[in-house]
Scaffold this active site. Sequence first.
Site, PDB file in Angstrom:
ATOM      1  CB  SER A 277      -0.912  -0.004   1.219  1.00 26.46           C
ATOM      2  OG  SER A 277      -0.162   0.351   2.364  1.00 26.46           O
ATOM      3  CE  LYS A 278      -2.132   5.451  -3.841  1.00 32.01           C
ATOM      4  NZ  LYS A 278      -3.032   6.522  -4.289  1.00 32.01           N
ATOM      5  NE  ARG A 279      -2.238   5.250   5.764  1.00 30.87           N
ATOM      6  CZ  ARG A 279      -1.901   6.102   6.727  1.00 30.87           C
ATOM      7  NH1 ARG A 279      -0.853   5.870   7.476  1.00 30.87           N
ATOM      8  NH2 ARG A 279      -2.623   7.176   6.952  1.00 30.87           N
TER       9      ARG A 279
END
Length: 511
Positions: free
Chosen positions: A265-267
């Site tokens: 994910s982007k995180r």
Amino acid sequence: MTTSKIRVRFAPSPTGPLHIGGMRTALFNYLFAKHHGGDFLLRIEDTDQTRYVPGAEAYIMEALDWCGIIIDEGPREGGPHAPYRQSERKDLYAGYAQQLIDTGHAYYAFDTPEELESNRMTAEANGETFTYNVTTRAGMRNSLTLPKGEWHALLSSGQPYVVRFRMPDNEIVAATDLIRGHVQFNTDLLDDKVLFKSDGMPTYHLANVVDDHLMEITHVIRGEEWLPSMPLHVLLYRAFGWESTMPQFSHLPLILKPEGKGKLSKRDGDKLGFPVFPLAWKDPVSGEVSRGYREDGYLPDGFINMLSLLGWNPGTEQEIFSMDQLIESFSLDRVGKSGSRFDPEKTKWFNHQYLIRQTDSELANLFIPFLQSKGVKVQFELVARVCGLVKDRCYFVNEIWEQGFFFFQAPASYDEKIVSKRWKDGVPEMMAEIAKFFGTVENWSAPQIKEPFSQFVTEKGWNFGTMMNSLRLCLVGSSFGPDIFGICEIIGREETISRIEKAVQIIAIVP
RNA sequence: GGUCUGUUCAUCUAAGGGUUAGGAUUCAAGAUUUUCAUUCUUGCCAUAGGGGUUCGAAUCCCCUACAGACUACCA
């Protein structure tokens, strides 16, 4: 089946930067289209106004550009089906929602978010999940349950409403996925998805199907996370009477975190020590900056190459592919079904492969901005020569500096470990003599220095290895780098001598 | 919880019923480099488990386990 031109679209929502997964989806769409001589469109799915992030759309286009993915039709490029931004197509969707209502495939629902929420809460309290479907919709406030006069009144009084899809009762929806084969679902387990929101915008499902149809999309290639909504989309095509031109679906396997659980994910970005974005991104709200492959010194071709092998393989043992070769070899039936764990190490290796394939001049052009940022006066010929000499040992462009800074400036310090190993009693004196000797060497070129140097050292009866390593210490400040006589040649006689003299003066003897 | 999808070395993957299960990355060892790295060679390492079907299964079927996705007026 018509024999129309292949047309695919990449349809991100501008809620932030793209990440590796999104880039791969774009790439596979592009490769598929180009392999078949088709079109690649970019469509911005910005139907959720609350999640709109300024700059995201520009970022998406810049990222695609950087990767060498050429957009045939899009918000910037224009095209026969413009506009390519769903917010600008807003007026179009209401008519299609209306069509569905008129044909009995959709209905108005007046339930407030609070009512829905409370339904979910009570269901959850009973260990169940509330779904708006055949069985529950009877108890809700909508145009299927309310008397006609009542919902007409609600409608004309300006009550907020949504349009929901009327999921058919106990039907098997089967479809063929180009990657997964035959997939089927029972409509009883599906819910009456909202198609049109109370703010006048369509949801993803409606806008996506309508636009794919209008834009004559032939193949929908997207992430596996969309697989569960495939039946809804198939049903929508049917409801609209567009089944004969319905695109073929392909759901790409997920890209998983390098370690731990779940999809990337982007995180995950900086937390895991590698970039997840193609380009660096500064969050407009928090101001937080995330690393990008471009800024970290990755070459776009290597990045693309690495991405292409995540979930796809050519069936041969070839691993290095140019974009043209990828286009040539790509096919959806060689895309795997299972998720791929992303391996940042292999990405580095790919980058190294691409770095060493650059010509010295190409590399110099990439490296020069870095040199300038260090305040180094740039001579193109010299930079190119240095690049050629050190590129084999570099994984990234900026490493050229670490591996070859001494071509541009004298070492500012000397590696302590090497000093204590080499700078023994007597060595400074010997080095001083060598400096003097260098003044007498006739032709200052690598082989012409090496020959007399070794003769000189042998005559003196000194240890050759010690002299070589000490010389390297004087010139480089440590014990790495390319051939020492090559270094002498490039930095020049004067600089060589002065670095030795400086070292003799500065470095303290370690007993 | 429900639905759907998946499962070959640590990682990316090949092997469309018959091979000593192949390649790449990582890691380890050796060679080369009078340095370091690169490079080269070699090595380590896998069919989730259990049942079938078959002369023969990584491959086909079933069960179990595990993993993931989805389950919003988000995409």
